[in-house]
Design a protein around this motif. Structure first.
Motif, PDB file in Angstrom:
ATOM      1  N   THR A 190       0.842  -1.197   0.000  1.00 54.41           N
ATOM      2  CA  THR A 190       0.000   0.000   0.000  1.00 54.41           C
ATOM      3  C   THR A 190       0.880   1.250   0.000  1.00 54.41           C
ATOM      4  O   THR A 190       1.758   1.391   0.861  1.00 54.41           O
ATOM      5  CB  THR A 190      -0.896   0.036   1.254  1.00 54.41           C
ATOM      6  OG1 THR A 190      -1.647  -1.176   1.305  1.00 54.41           O
ATOM      7  CG2 THR A 190      -1.856   1.220   1.193  1.00 54.41           C
ATOM      8  N   PRO A 191       0.676   2.162  -0.957  1.00 56.25           N
ATOM      9  CA  PRO A 191       1.473   3.388  -0.977  1.00 56.25           C
ATOM     10  C   PRO A 191       1.056   4.345   0.137  1.00 56.25           C
ATOM     11  O   PRO A 191      -0.050   4.246   0.678  1.00 56.25           O
ATOM     12  CB  PRO A 191       1.166   3.984  -2.357  1.00 56.25           C
ATOM     13  CG  PRO A 191      -0.203   3.471  -2.681  1.00 56.25           C
ATOM     14  CD  PRO A 191      -0.269   2.099  -2.088  1.00 56.25           C
ATOM     15  N   SER A 192       1.939   5.289   0.470  1.00 54.03           N
ATOM     16  CA  SER A 192       1.590   6.327   1.445  1.00 54.03           C
ATOM     17  C   SER A 192       0.442   7.171   0.904  1.00 54.03           C
ATOM     18  O   SER A 192       0.323   7.374  -0.313  1.00 54.03           O
ATOM     19  CB  SER A 192       2.798   7.225   1.716  1.00 54.03           C
ATOM     20  OG  SER A 192       3.863   6.482   2.245  1.00 54.03           O
ATOM     21  N   ASN A 193      -0.394   7.672   1.810  1.00 52.82           N
ATOM     22  CA  ASN A 193      -1.459   8.563   1.362  1.00 52.82           C
ATOM     23  C   ASN A 193      -1.847   9.525   2.474  1.00 52.82           C
ATOM     24  O   ASN A 193      -1.618   9.265   3.659  1.00 52.82           O
ATOM     25  CB  ASN A 193      -2.678   7.784   0.859  1.00 52.82           C
ATOM     26  CG  ASN A 193      -3.392   7.041   1.968  1.00 52.82           C
ATOM     27  OD1 ASN A 193      -4.216   7.603   2.675  1.00 52.82           O
ATOM     28  ND2 ASN A 193      -3.071   5.749   2.139  1.00 52.82           N
ATOM     29  N   SER A 194      -2.428  10.629   2.090  1.00 51.01           N
ATOM     30  CA  SER A 194      -2.888  11.667   3.014  1.00 51.01           C
ATOM     31  C   SER A 194      -4.164  12.252   2.433  1.00 51.01           C
ATOM     32  O   SER A 194      -4.200  12.613   1.249  1.00 51.01           O
ATOM     33  CB  SER A 194      -1.820  12.744   3.173  1.00 51.01           C
ATOM     34  OG  SER A 194      -2.303  13.809   3.968  1.00 51.01           O
ATOM     35  N   ARG A 195      -5.201  12.345   3.245  1.00 49.47           N
ATOM     36  CA  ARG A 195      -6.476  12.844   2.728  1.00 49.47           C
ATOM     37  C   ARG A 195      -7.318  13.446   3.842  1.00 49.47           C
ATOM     38  O   ARG A 195      -7.160  13.110   5.010  1.00 49.47           O
ATOM     39  CB  ARG A 195      -7.262  11.716   2.065  1.00 49.47           C
ATOM     40  CG  ARG A 195      -7.577  10.551   2.989  1.00 49.47           C
ATOM     41  CD  ARG A 195      -8.226   9.393   2.249  1.00 49.47           C
ATOM     42  NE  ARG A 195      -8.402   8.227   3.094  1.00 49.47           N
ATOM     43  CZ  ARG A 195      -9.458   8.020   3.884  1.00 49.47           C
ATOM     44  NH1 ARG A 195     -10.442   8.918   3.934  1.00 49.47           N
ATOM     45  NH2 ARG A 195      -9.552   6.932   4.622  1.00 49.47           N
ATOM     46  N   SER A 196      -8.206  14.328   3.456  1.00 49.83           N
ATOM     47  CA  SER A 196      -9.202  14.858   4.380  1.00 49.83           C
ATOM     48  C   SER A 196     -10.298  13.820   4.557  1.00 49.83           C
ATOM     49  O   SER A 196     -10.779  13.252   3.567  1.00 49.83           O
ATOM     50  CB  SER A 196      -9.790  16.160   3.814  1.00 49.83           C
ATOM     51  OG  SER A 196     -10.855  16.614   4.622  1.00 49.83           O
ATOM     52  N   ASN A 197     -10.684  13.540   5.783  1.00 44.84           N
ATOM     53  CA  ASN A 197     -11.696  12.498   6.009  1.00 44.84           C
ATOM     54  C   ASN A 197     -12.686  12.893   7.110  1.00 44.84           C
ATOM     55  O   ASN A 197     -13.058  12.073   7.954  1.00 44.84           O
ATOM     56  CB  ASN A 197     -11.029  11.162   6.329  1.00 44.84           C
ATOM     57  CG  ASN A 197     -10.292  11.174   7.667  1.00 44.84           C
ATOM     58  OD1 ASN A 197      -9.833  12.220   8.126  1.00 44.84           O
ATOM     59  ND2 ASN A 197     -10.198  10.025   8.300  1.00 44.84           N
ATOM     60  N   ARG A 198     -13.115  14.136   7.109  1.00 42.24           N
ATOM     61  CA  ARG A 198     -14.071  14.601   8.115  1.00 42.24           C
ATOM     62  C   ARG A 198     -15.348  13.765   8.111  1.00 42.24           C
ATOM     63  O   ARG A 198     -15.971  13.553   9.155  1.00 42.24           O
ATOM     64  CB  ARG A 198     -14.407  16.072   7.860  1.00 42.24           C
ATOM     65  CG  ARG A 198     -15.352  16.701   8.874  1.00 42.24           C
ATOM     66  CD  ARG A 198     -15.463  18.195   8.628  1.00 42.24           C
ATOM     67  NE  ARG A 198     -16.372  18.844   9.552  1.00 42.24           N
ATOM     68  CZ  ARG A 198     -17.650  19.063   9.297  1.00 42.24           C
ATOM     69  NH1 ARG A 198     -18.179  18.669   8.133  1.00 42.24           N
ATOM     70  NH2 ARG A 198     -18.411  19.658  10.186  1.00 42.24           N
TER      71      ARG A 198
END
Length: 206
Positions: free
Chosen positions: A138-146
């Protein structure tokens, strides 16, 4: 006689007003040590996350030893997760950062500068961010998840510290939630748990 009684009454009112505590207002800021608790917490290896909080304070005395203190605060919460994801079986190393506007309304007992406080706290989630380190699959990831979290939080706060009537102060407080912050994890989800160490500076009062 009437003038004497009136003068006596005015003197009594003036003396009472002079002895009454006056409201004070101020600012506060400090560090937070945040995590989550609940029946589902053992399913993951949740770890503490360091954050920040700060905002505005009003202290409204009802007597020499008792006051009500409402606050309007920005509070960074969240947690770290490591271990094995029960959904995929892959290693997990991720971070959740939650941004709240908190409104605690605390009853405070004052004893010569030393204070003890407790009361309800309402929170509103304004933003949330998820960050995950990559692994072999799994690659690194960053996301908004409100959307993965509940917008409204309700809980309690309790703490102690030392505060001058006007000037600096220091306090230690614990915030716990009655409501789940999210049901994203298996079953009933998890609740916010926060320790706060902070400094204040108050204006007014006496």
């Amino acid at each position: 006689m009437k003038k004497t009684l009136l003068a006596t009454a005015l003197l009594a009112v003036t003396a009472a007003a002079a002895q009454a505590q006056s409201p004070s207002f101020g600012i506060k800021a400090g560090a937070s040590l945040t995590n989550v608790v609940g029946s589902e917490a053992p399913a993951f290896d949740f770890k503490n996350k360091v954050g920040f909080h700060g905002g505005f304070v009003a202290n409204l005395p009802l007597s020499d030893g008792f006051s009500i203190q409402p606050e309007l605060l920005y509070s960074m919460k969240g947690y770290k997760v490591s271990g094995i994801d029960p959904f995929s079986g892959n290693p997990v190393n991720s971070r959740a950062t939650l941004h709240y506007i908190d409104v605690p309304v605390l009853a405070r007992i004052n004893a010569g500068g030393l204070f003890f406080e407790a009361g309800p706290q309402f929170g509103y989630l304004v933003a949330a961010k998820f960050e995950r380190d990559g692994n072999a699959t799994t690659p690194s990831n960053s996301r908004s998840n409100r959307k993965d979290y509940k917008t409204v939080d309700f809980g309690y706060a309790a703490g102690l510290g030392y505060q001058l009537p006007a000037g600096p102060g220091i306090g230690l407080r614990y915030n716990g939630s009655f409501k789940n912050a999210t049901d994203f994890y298996i079953g009933e989800g998890v609740r916010n748990s926060v320790f706060q160490l902070y400094l204040t500076y108050m204006f007014g009062g006496k």
